[in-house]
Design an enzyme around this catalytic site. Structure first.
Site, PDB file in Angstrom:
ATOM      1  N   ARG A  36     -56.206 -19.260 -33.488  1.00  0.00           N
ATOM      2  CA  ARG A  36     -56.728 -20.204 -34.483  1.00  0.00           C
ATOM      3  C   ARG A  36     -58.106 -19.780 -34.995  1.00  0.00           C
ATOM      4  O   ARG A  36     -58.428 -19.996 -36.165  1.00  0.00           O
ATOM      5  CB  ARG A  36     -56.774 -21.615 -33.892  1.00  0.00           C
ATOM      6  CG  ARG A  36     -55.388 -22.233 -33.780  1.00  0.00           C
ATOM      7  CD  ARG A  36     -55.412 -23.623 -33.198  1.00  0.00           C
ATOM      8  NE  ARG A  36     -54.124 -24.290 -33.384  1.00  0.00           N
ATOM      9  CZ  ARG A  36     -53.800 -25.457 -32.874  1.00  0.00           C
ATOM     10  NH1 ARG A  36     -54.687 -26.127 -32.141  1.00  0.00           N
ATOM     11  NH2 ARG A  36     -52.612 -25.993 -33.092  1.00  0.00           N
ATOM     12  N   LYS A 193     -33.601 -33.335 -29.221  1.00  0.00           N
ATOM     13  CA  LYS A 193     -33.155 -34.686 -29.562  1.00  0.00           C
ATOM     14  C   LYS A 193     -33.094 -34.956 -31.056  1.00  0.00           C
ATOM     15  O   LYS A 193     -34.043 -34.665 -31.786  1.00  0.00           O
ATOM     16  CB  LYS A 193     -34.085 -35.715 -28.898  1.00  0.00           C
ATOM     17  CG  LYS A 193     -34.020 -35.697 -27.373  1.00  0.00           C
ATOM     18  CD  LYS A 193     -34.885 -36.797 -26.775  1.00  0.00           C
ATOM     19  CE  LYS A 193     -34.738 -36.843 -25.267  1.00  0.00           C
ATOM     20  NZ  LYS A 193     -35.528 -37.953 -24.674  1.00  0.00           N
ATOM     21  N   GLY A 350     -44.226 -25.718 -32.572  1.00  0.00           N
ATOM     22  CA  GLY A 350     -44.611 -24.992 -31.361  1.00  0.00           C
ATOM     23  C   GLY A 350     -43.512 -24.156 -30.743  1.00  0.00           C
ATOM     24  O   GLY A 350     -43.667 -22.952 -30.518  1.00  0.00           O
ATOM     25  N   GLY A 373     -47.574 -30.790 -35.932  1.00  0.00           N
ATOM     26  CA  GLY A 373     -47.292 -32.107 -36.508  1.00  0.00           C
ATOM     27  C   GLY A 373     -47.381 -32.156 -38.017  1.00  0.00           C
ATOM     28  O   GLY A 373     -46.555 -32.794 -38.674  1.00  0.00           O
TER      29      GLY A 373
END
Length: 392
Positions: A36, A193, A350, A373
């Site tokens: 980063r 999921k 990720g 996100g």
């Protein structure tokens, strides 16, 4: 989408308030992965070369609105200085006069913005205070753009604002993938999921031509169609939702690609004894852990027929060999097609980044987002406050 970049701003002699993401992993006081930090260097260097002085704003960890010495950006400063190749002046409690006194070519780092509860509350007072520290605002933290915080959204409304180089690259890649893509478009959505990716699936069936569903999510869709998936991970309570998604896709003209054959095993462990069976022939005492070779070939064929690929989530239990086979083979095919110039490939999330890097294919993708996100919310079709604030 339209936003200004550093090229549109007059930075000479200006303090450039620059929101960055340097929320890096640390161990024993040392940064263990400076990816980063490396990604913000082009922005910092371009500001400096244009005669500006970068004043970095960032968060680190989750201090919950209170100062915490273990989450001080002072700990990150040495790695930042090493990567940039010059000293960084750290300010715990900055004042405009202190920043004005910085010499030409200086770089400043302000303490963790989340040490104040006003950051996440996005109070007008916090936004105004931050705006007082700069002449121009530059957001280079797409990974925090889904948060309406003072340092990502509030301050952008108070100063002339632009996107940094990383934000610019991210937005350009995302616009190419879903905003105005070259068709046909294929999306890969994997993971454990269905329940965590309902909004994502709901958006994509209206935006892409082929939707590949992999991982544990595929088991849920197979089970919803009355197929016995044995002891596989599956959300049987999501049957109605899965059927509804399939019907919505049919009406929208989106082809859903589920595994035609699967790799099954009795044990969830590395190098467990396994076999390939048709998707509707999973033994009652076994679990589906990867897509089979026929399914993988169908996925690769979908890639070959596409102009744009967007990928979020692995096709199987990629952390455990040999159940990484389908993910690796599909990723390498996407990388090859991208190298050959026939495919625009954008990936994020990720697990996705880890899987693509493990396969060795990541370097050849058009763009890999590390935003997590924010990338997922963008794929879901949501407006990201930090991006919206930059649009004129």
């Amino acid at each position: 989408m339209s936003w200004k970049t550093l090229d549109d701003m007059d930075l000479a002699g200006k303090l450039v308030l620059t929101r960055v993401d340097i929320n890096v992993p640390m161990e024993n006081g040392h940064v263990t992965d400076d990816t980063r930090i490396q990604r913000i260097l082009p922005t910092l260097r371009d500001i400096l070369s244009a005669g500006g002085r970068p004043v970095m704003l960032a968060h680190f960890g989750r201090p919950k609105g209170k100062p915490n010495p273990d989450m001080s950006l002072r700990l990150v400063a040495p790695a930042l200085e090493a990567a940039l190749g010059q000293p960084t002046t750290f300010f715990e409690k900055p004042a405009r006069a202190d920043l004005d006194a910085l010499p030409e070519g200086a770089v400043a780092l302000i303490e963790n913005t989340r040490f104040s509860p006003q950051e996440t509350e996005n109070t007008p007072e916090m936004a105004a205070f931050l705006a007082s520290l700069g002449d121009v605002y530059c957001n280079d933290a797409f990974s925090a753009a889904h948060r309406a915080h003072a340092s990502t959204e509030g301050v952008a409304k108070l100063l002339p604002s632009c996107a940094g180089r990383l934000m610019q690259a991210e937005l350009s890649a995302l616009e190419a993938a879903l905003g105005a893509p070259k068709r046909p478009v294929t999306a890969v959505v994997g993971g454990a999921k269905v329940s965590t990716k309902l909004e994502l699936l709901g958006n994509l069936v209206h935006r892409v031509d082929t939707l590949v569903i992999g991982g544990g999510m595929a088991n849920t869709f197979l089970a919803a169609q009355g197929i016995d998936v044995g002891k596989s991970l599956a959300e049987h309570e999501m049957t109605d939702t899965a059927i509804q998604i399939l019907e919505t896709a049919r009406v929208a003209g989106c082809r859903i690609l589920l595994p035609s054959d699967v790799v099954v095993a009795r044990a969830f462990e590395a190098h467990a004894e396994c076999e390939v069976v048709p998707a509707d022939a999973c033994p009652a005492d076994a679990m589906i852990l990867d897509a089979g070779p026929d399914a993988t070939a169908q996925i690769v064929a979908a890639f070959e027929a596409s102009k744009t690929l967007i990928w979020n989530g692995p096709l199987g239990a990629f952390e455990i060999p040999p159940f990484d086979t389908a993910t690796n083979a599909a990723a390498q095919a996407a990388a090859r097609l991208t190298r050959e110039g026939g495919l625009i490939s954008v990936a994020g999330g990720g697990d996705t980044v880890a899987a693509l890097n493990t396969s060795g294919a990541g370097a050849d993708f058009t763009y890999i987002s590390t935003a997590g996100g924010a990338f997922l919310e963008w794929m879901e079709g949501k407006t990201l406050p930090g991006v919206a604030a930059l649009q004129g």
